[in-house]
Design an enzyme around this catalytic site. Structure first.
Site, mmCIF file in Angstrom:
data_model
loop_
_atom_site.group_PDB
_atom_site.id
_atom_site.type_symbol
_atom_site.label_atom_id
_atom_site.label_comp_id
_atom_site.label_asym_id
_atom_site.label_seq_id
_atom_site.Cartn_x
_atom_site.Cartn_y
_atom_site.Cartn_z
ATOM 1 N N THR A 21 5.449 11.142 7.666
ATOM 2 C CA THR A 21 5.300 11.079 9.129
ATOM 3 C C THR A 21 6.633 11.386 9.799
ATOM 4 O OG1 THR A 21 4.999 9.519 10.968
ATOM 5 C CG2 THR A 21 5.629 8.559 8.882
ATOM 6 N N ASP A 22 6.573 11.855 11.042
ATOM 7 C CA ASP A 22 7.828 12.087 11.777
ATOM 8 C C ASP A 22 8.532 10.773 12.121
ATOM 9 O OD1 ASP A 22 6.149 11.187 13.810
ATOM 10 O OD2 ASP A 22 6.617 12.804 15.210
ATOM 11 N N GLU A 23 7.803 9.646 12.011
ATOM 12 C CA GLU A 23 8.437 8.359 12.352
ATOM 13 C C GLU A 23 9.552 7.977 11.391
ATOM 14 O OE1 GLU A 23 6.141 5.005 13.578
ATOM 15 O OE2 GLU A 23 4.672 6.257 14.581
ATOM 16 N N THR A 54 0.831 -1.218 0.000
ATOM 17 C CA THR A 54 0.000 0.000 0.000
ATOM 18 C C THR A 54 0.862 1.263 0.000
ATOM 19 O OG1 THR A 54 -1.695 -1.146 1.238
ATOM 20 C CG2 THR A 54 -1.799 1.252 1.263
ATOM 21 N N TYR A 73 6.226 -0.318 9.386
ATOM 22 C CA TYR A 73 5.385 0.836 9.031
ATOM 23 C C TYR A 73 6.249 2.032 8.627
ATOM 24 C CZ TYR A 73 3.056 5.262 9.700
ATOM 25 O OH TYR A 73 2.635 6.551 9.511
ATOM 26 N N SER A 74 7.167 2.431 9.525
ATOM 27 C CA SER A 74 7.900 3.674 9.249
ATOM 28 C C SER A 74 8.881 3.501 8.091
ATOM 29 C CB SER A 74 8.597 4.204 10.507
ATOM 30 O OG SER A 74 9.428 3.240 11.073
ATOM 31 N N LYS A 79 6.820 4.031 5.038
ATOM 32 C CA LYS A 79 6.507 5.460 4.850
ATOM 33 C C LYS A 79 7.746 6.230 4.389
ATOM 34 C CE LYS A 79 3.212 7.614 5.636
ATOM 35 N NZ LYS A 79 2.158 8.042 4.673
HETATM 36 O O1 DAU Z 1 4.261 10.017 14.863
HETATM 37 C C1 DAU Z 1 3.287 9.912 13.855
HETATM 38 C C2 DAU Z 1 2.714 8.517 13.887
HETATM 39 O O2 DAU Z 1 1.897 8.417 15.043
HETATM 40 C C3 DAU Z 1 1.909 8.176 12.633
HETATM 41 O O3 DAU Z 1 2.774 8.167 11.531
HETATM 42 C C4 DAU Z 1 1.261 6.788 12.787
HETATM 43 O O4 DAU Z 1 0.426 6.512 11.671
HETATM 44 C C5 DAU Z 1 0.432 6.756 14.059
HETATM 45 O O5 DAU Z 1 -0.105 5.456 14.244
HETATM 46 C C6 DAU Z 1 1.268 7.178 15.270
HETATM 47 O O6 DAU Z 1 2.238 6.153 15.607
HETATM 48 P P1 DAU Z 1 2.506 5.685 17.124
HETATM 49 O O7 DAU Z 1 3.052 4.316 17.081
HETATM 50 O O8 DAU Z 1 3.256 6.713 17.885
HETATM 51 O O9 DAU Z 1 0.972 5.724 17.666
HETATM 52 P P2 DAU Z 1 0.120 4.731 18.562
HETATM 53 O O10 DAU Z 1 -1.181 5.399 18.825
HETATM 54 O O11 DAU Z 1 0.086 3.338 18.035
HETATM 55 O O12 DAU Z 1 0.946 4.679 19.920
HETATM 56 C C7 DAU Z 1 1.287 5.839 20.644
HETATM 57 C C8 DAU Z 1 2.117 5.420 21.840
HETATM 58 O O13 DAU Z 1 1.291 4.662 22.740
HETATM 59 C C9 DAU Z 1 3.279 4.508 21.495
HETATM 60 O O14 DAU Z 1 4.374 4.827 22.325
HETATM 61 C C10 DAU Z 1 2.780 3.106 21.816
HETATM 62 C C11 DAU Z 1 1.826 3.344 22.982
HETATM 63 N N1 DAU Z 1 0.677 2.404 23.068
HETATM 64 C C12 DAU Z 1 -0.123 2.263 21.969
HETATM 65 C C13 DAU Z 1 -1.201 1.391 22.004
HETATM 66 C C14 DAU Z 1 -2.081 1.225 20.783
HETATM 67 C C15 DAU Z 1 0.419 1.721 24.262
HETATM 68 O O15 DAU Z 1 1.120 1.888 25.282
HETATM 69 N N2 DAU Z 1 -0.657 0.865 24.286
HETATM 70 C C16 DAU Z 1 -1.463 0.653 23.202
HETATM 71 O O16 DAU Z 1 -2.403 -0.188 23.311
#
Ligand code: DAU
Length: 276
Positions: free
Chosen positions: A61-63, A36, A86-87, A90
């Protein structure tokens, strides 16, 4: 299909938000991410080239920058060092878009934004997942020590920045977007529980995400100085509005979490909860 759409509607502008976007899903299965995010973007770039598009904004993305230590910020000059499937997918899409500018003169601009939150966010992401689990009185799975840092921006501030880049962004350039609101995951989770009047006993520390990036933080001075953008939503108010939205739109998320999503939730979390 893409070729048909460009021809049929005489398309001249592309803003490519389309992506597989969830890190945890890319760890469960990476192939769809490359298909994708890399091939999908290339299909759009090739069509944009064939039909002489006048602007192509690639939402990155910043990732792509990888992980930061306790200090410092990502600038547009920070070397790319993506850590997850993922990153890395991207990052490939991001530099492929720039290469189409360099090689073919396609009018490409790239944005790299930090973590978004707001209404209508799919429940797999941290903030909606924690809001929904809190409302339902379910356990809140905190990865690792909960001290990973993300830099949060309200979705409308992000959209306004993208609109500005689309209208005024200089071709061949990259723009970081972020609202300078760094938060530890555990701080956000406790704030959500407090706003919903729920007990911190719902918190459960679970097995960490493999390769979990420690900290993201964005320097967005380029878009501020060159294009005059600035974020206008304050985190405390906007997170409150976001929580209210999920409270008032149960039908929207109940429908999602009762379907296919259940399989994902089981695959992602069943072992995590058991192993800690
Ligand atoms: O930084 C931009 C990115 O932010 C985007 O490019 C991505 O598409 C987006 O998914 C997001 O990535 P993250 O991995 O930072 O987001 P996520 O919401 O999955 O997780 C945020 C933080 O929370 C990360 O440190 C992991 C933690 N987490 C996440 C989930 C889903 C938990 O501790 N428990 C969880 O169940």
């Amino acid at each position: 299909m893409v070729d048909y759409l460009f021809k049929r509607f005489n398309l001249k502008f592309v803003i490519n938000f389309a992506a597989e976007s969830h890190v945890d899903r890319s760890i469960l299965g990476s192939e769809i991410f490359y298909r994708t995010n890399v091939i999908g973007t290339t299909v759009l770039l090739e069509a944009a080239r064939r039909y002489q598009a006048e602007k192509f904004v690639q939402i990155s993305t910043d990732e792509v920058y990888g992980s930061l230590g306790p200090t410092g910020l990502f600038t547009e000059q920070t070397p790319l060092s993506p850590n997850s499937p993922y990153s890395s997918s991207k990052a490939s899409a991001d530099i492929t878009a720039l290469s189409f500018h360099h090689t073919f003169g396609l009018p490409v601009v790239v944005t790299r934004c930090s973590n978004n939150y707001g209404p209508l966010q799919f429940p797999e992401k941290l903030i909606p997942l924690m809001i929904i689990n809190s409302i339902k009185g379910k356990k809140l799975p905190v990865y690792g020590d909960g001290l990973n840092v993300r830099d949060w921006i309200y979705v409308i501030d992000h959209n306004k920045a993208v609109e500005l880049v689309f209208e005024k962004g200089n071709i061949g350039e990259v723009y970081n977007i972020g609202a300078s609101r760094e938060m530890k995951n555990i701080e956000i989770i406790k704030l959500i529980l407090k706003k919903l009047g729920k007990s911190e006993e719902l918190i459960e520390y679970v097995k960490d995400r493999p390769g979990h990036d420690r900290r993201y933080a964005i320097d967005s001075s380029k878009i501020k100085n060159e294009l005059g953008w600035k974020p206008s939503f304050n985190f405390e108010n906007a997170i409150g509005d976001t929580i209210d939205w999920y409270l008032q739109n149960r039908n929207w998320w109940e429908r999602i979490i009762s379907g296919e999503y259940q399989k994902y939730y089981y695959a992602q979390y069943s072992e995590r909860f058991n192993q800690n």
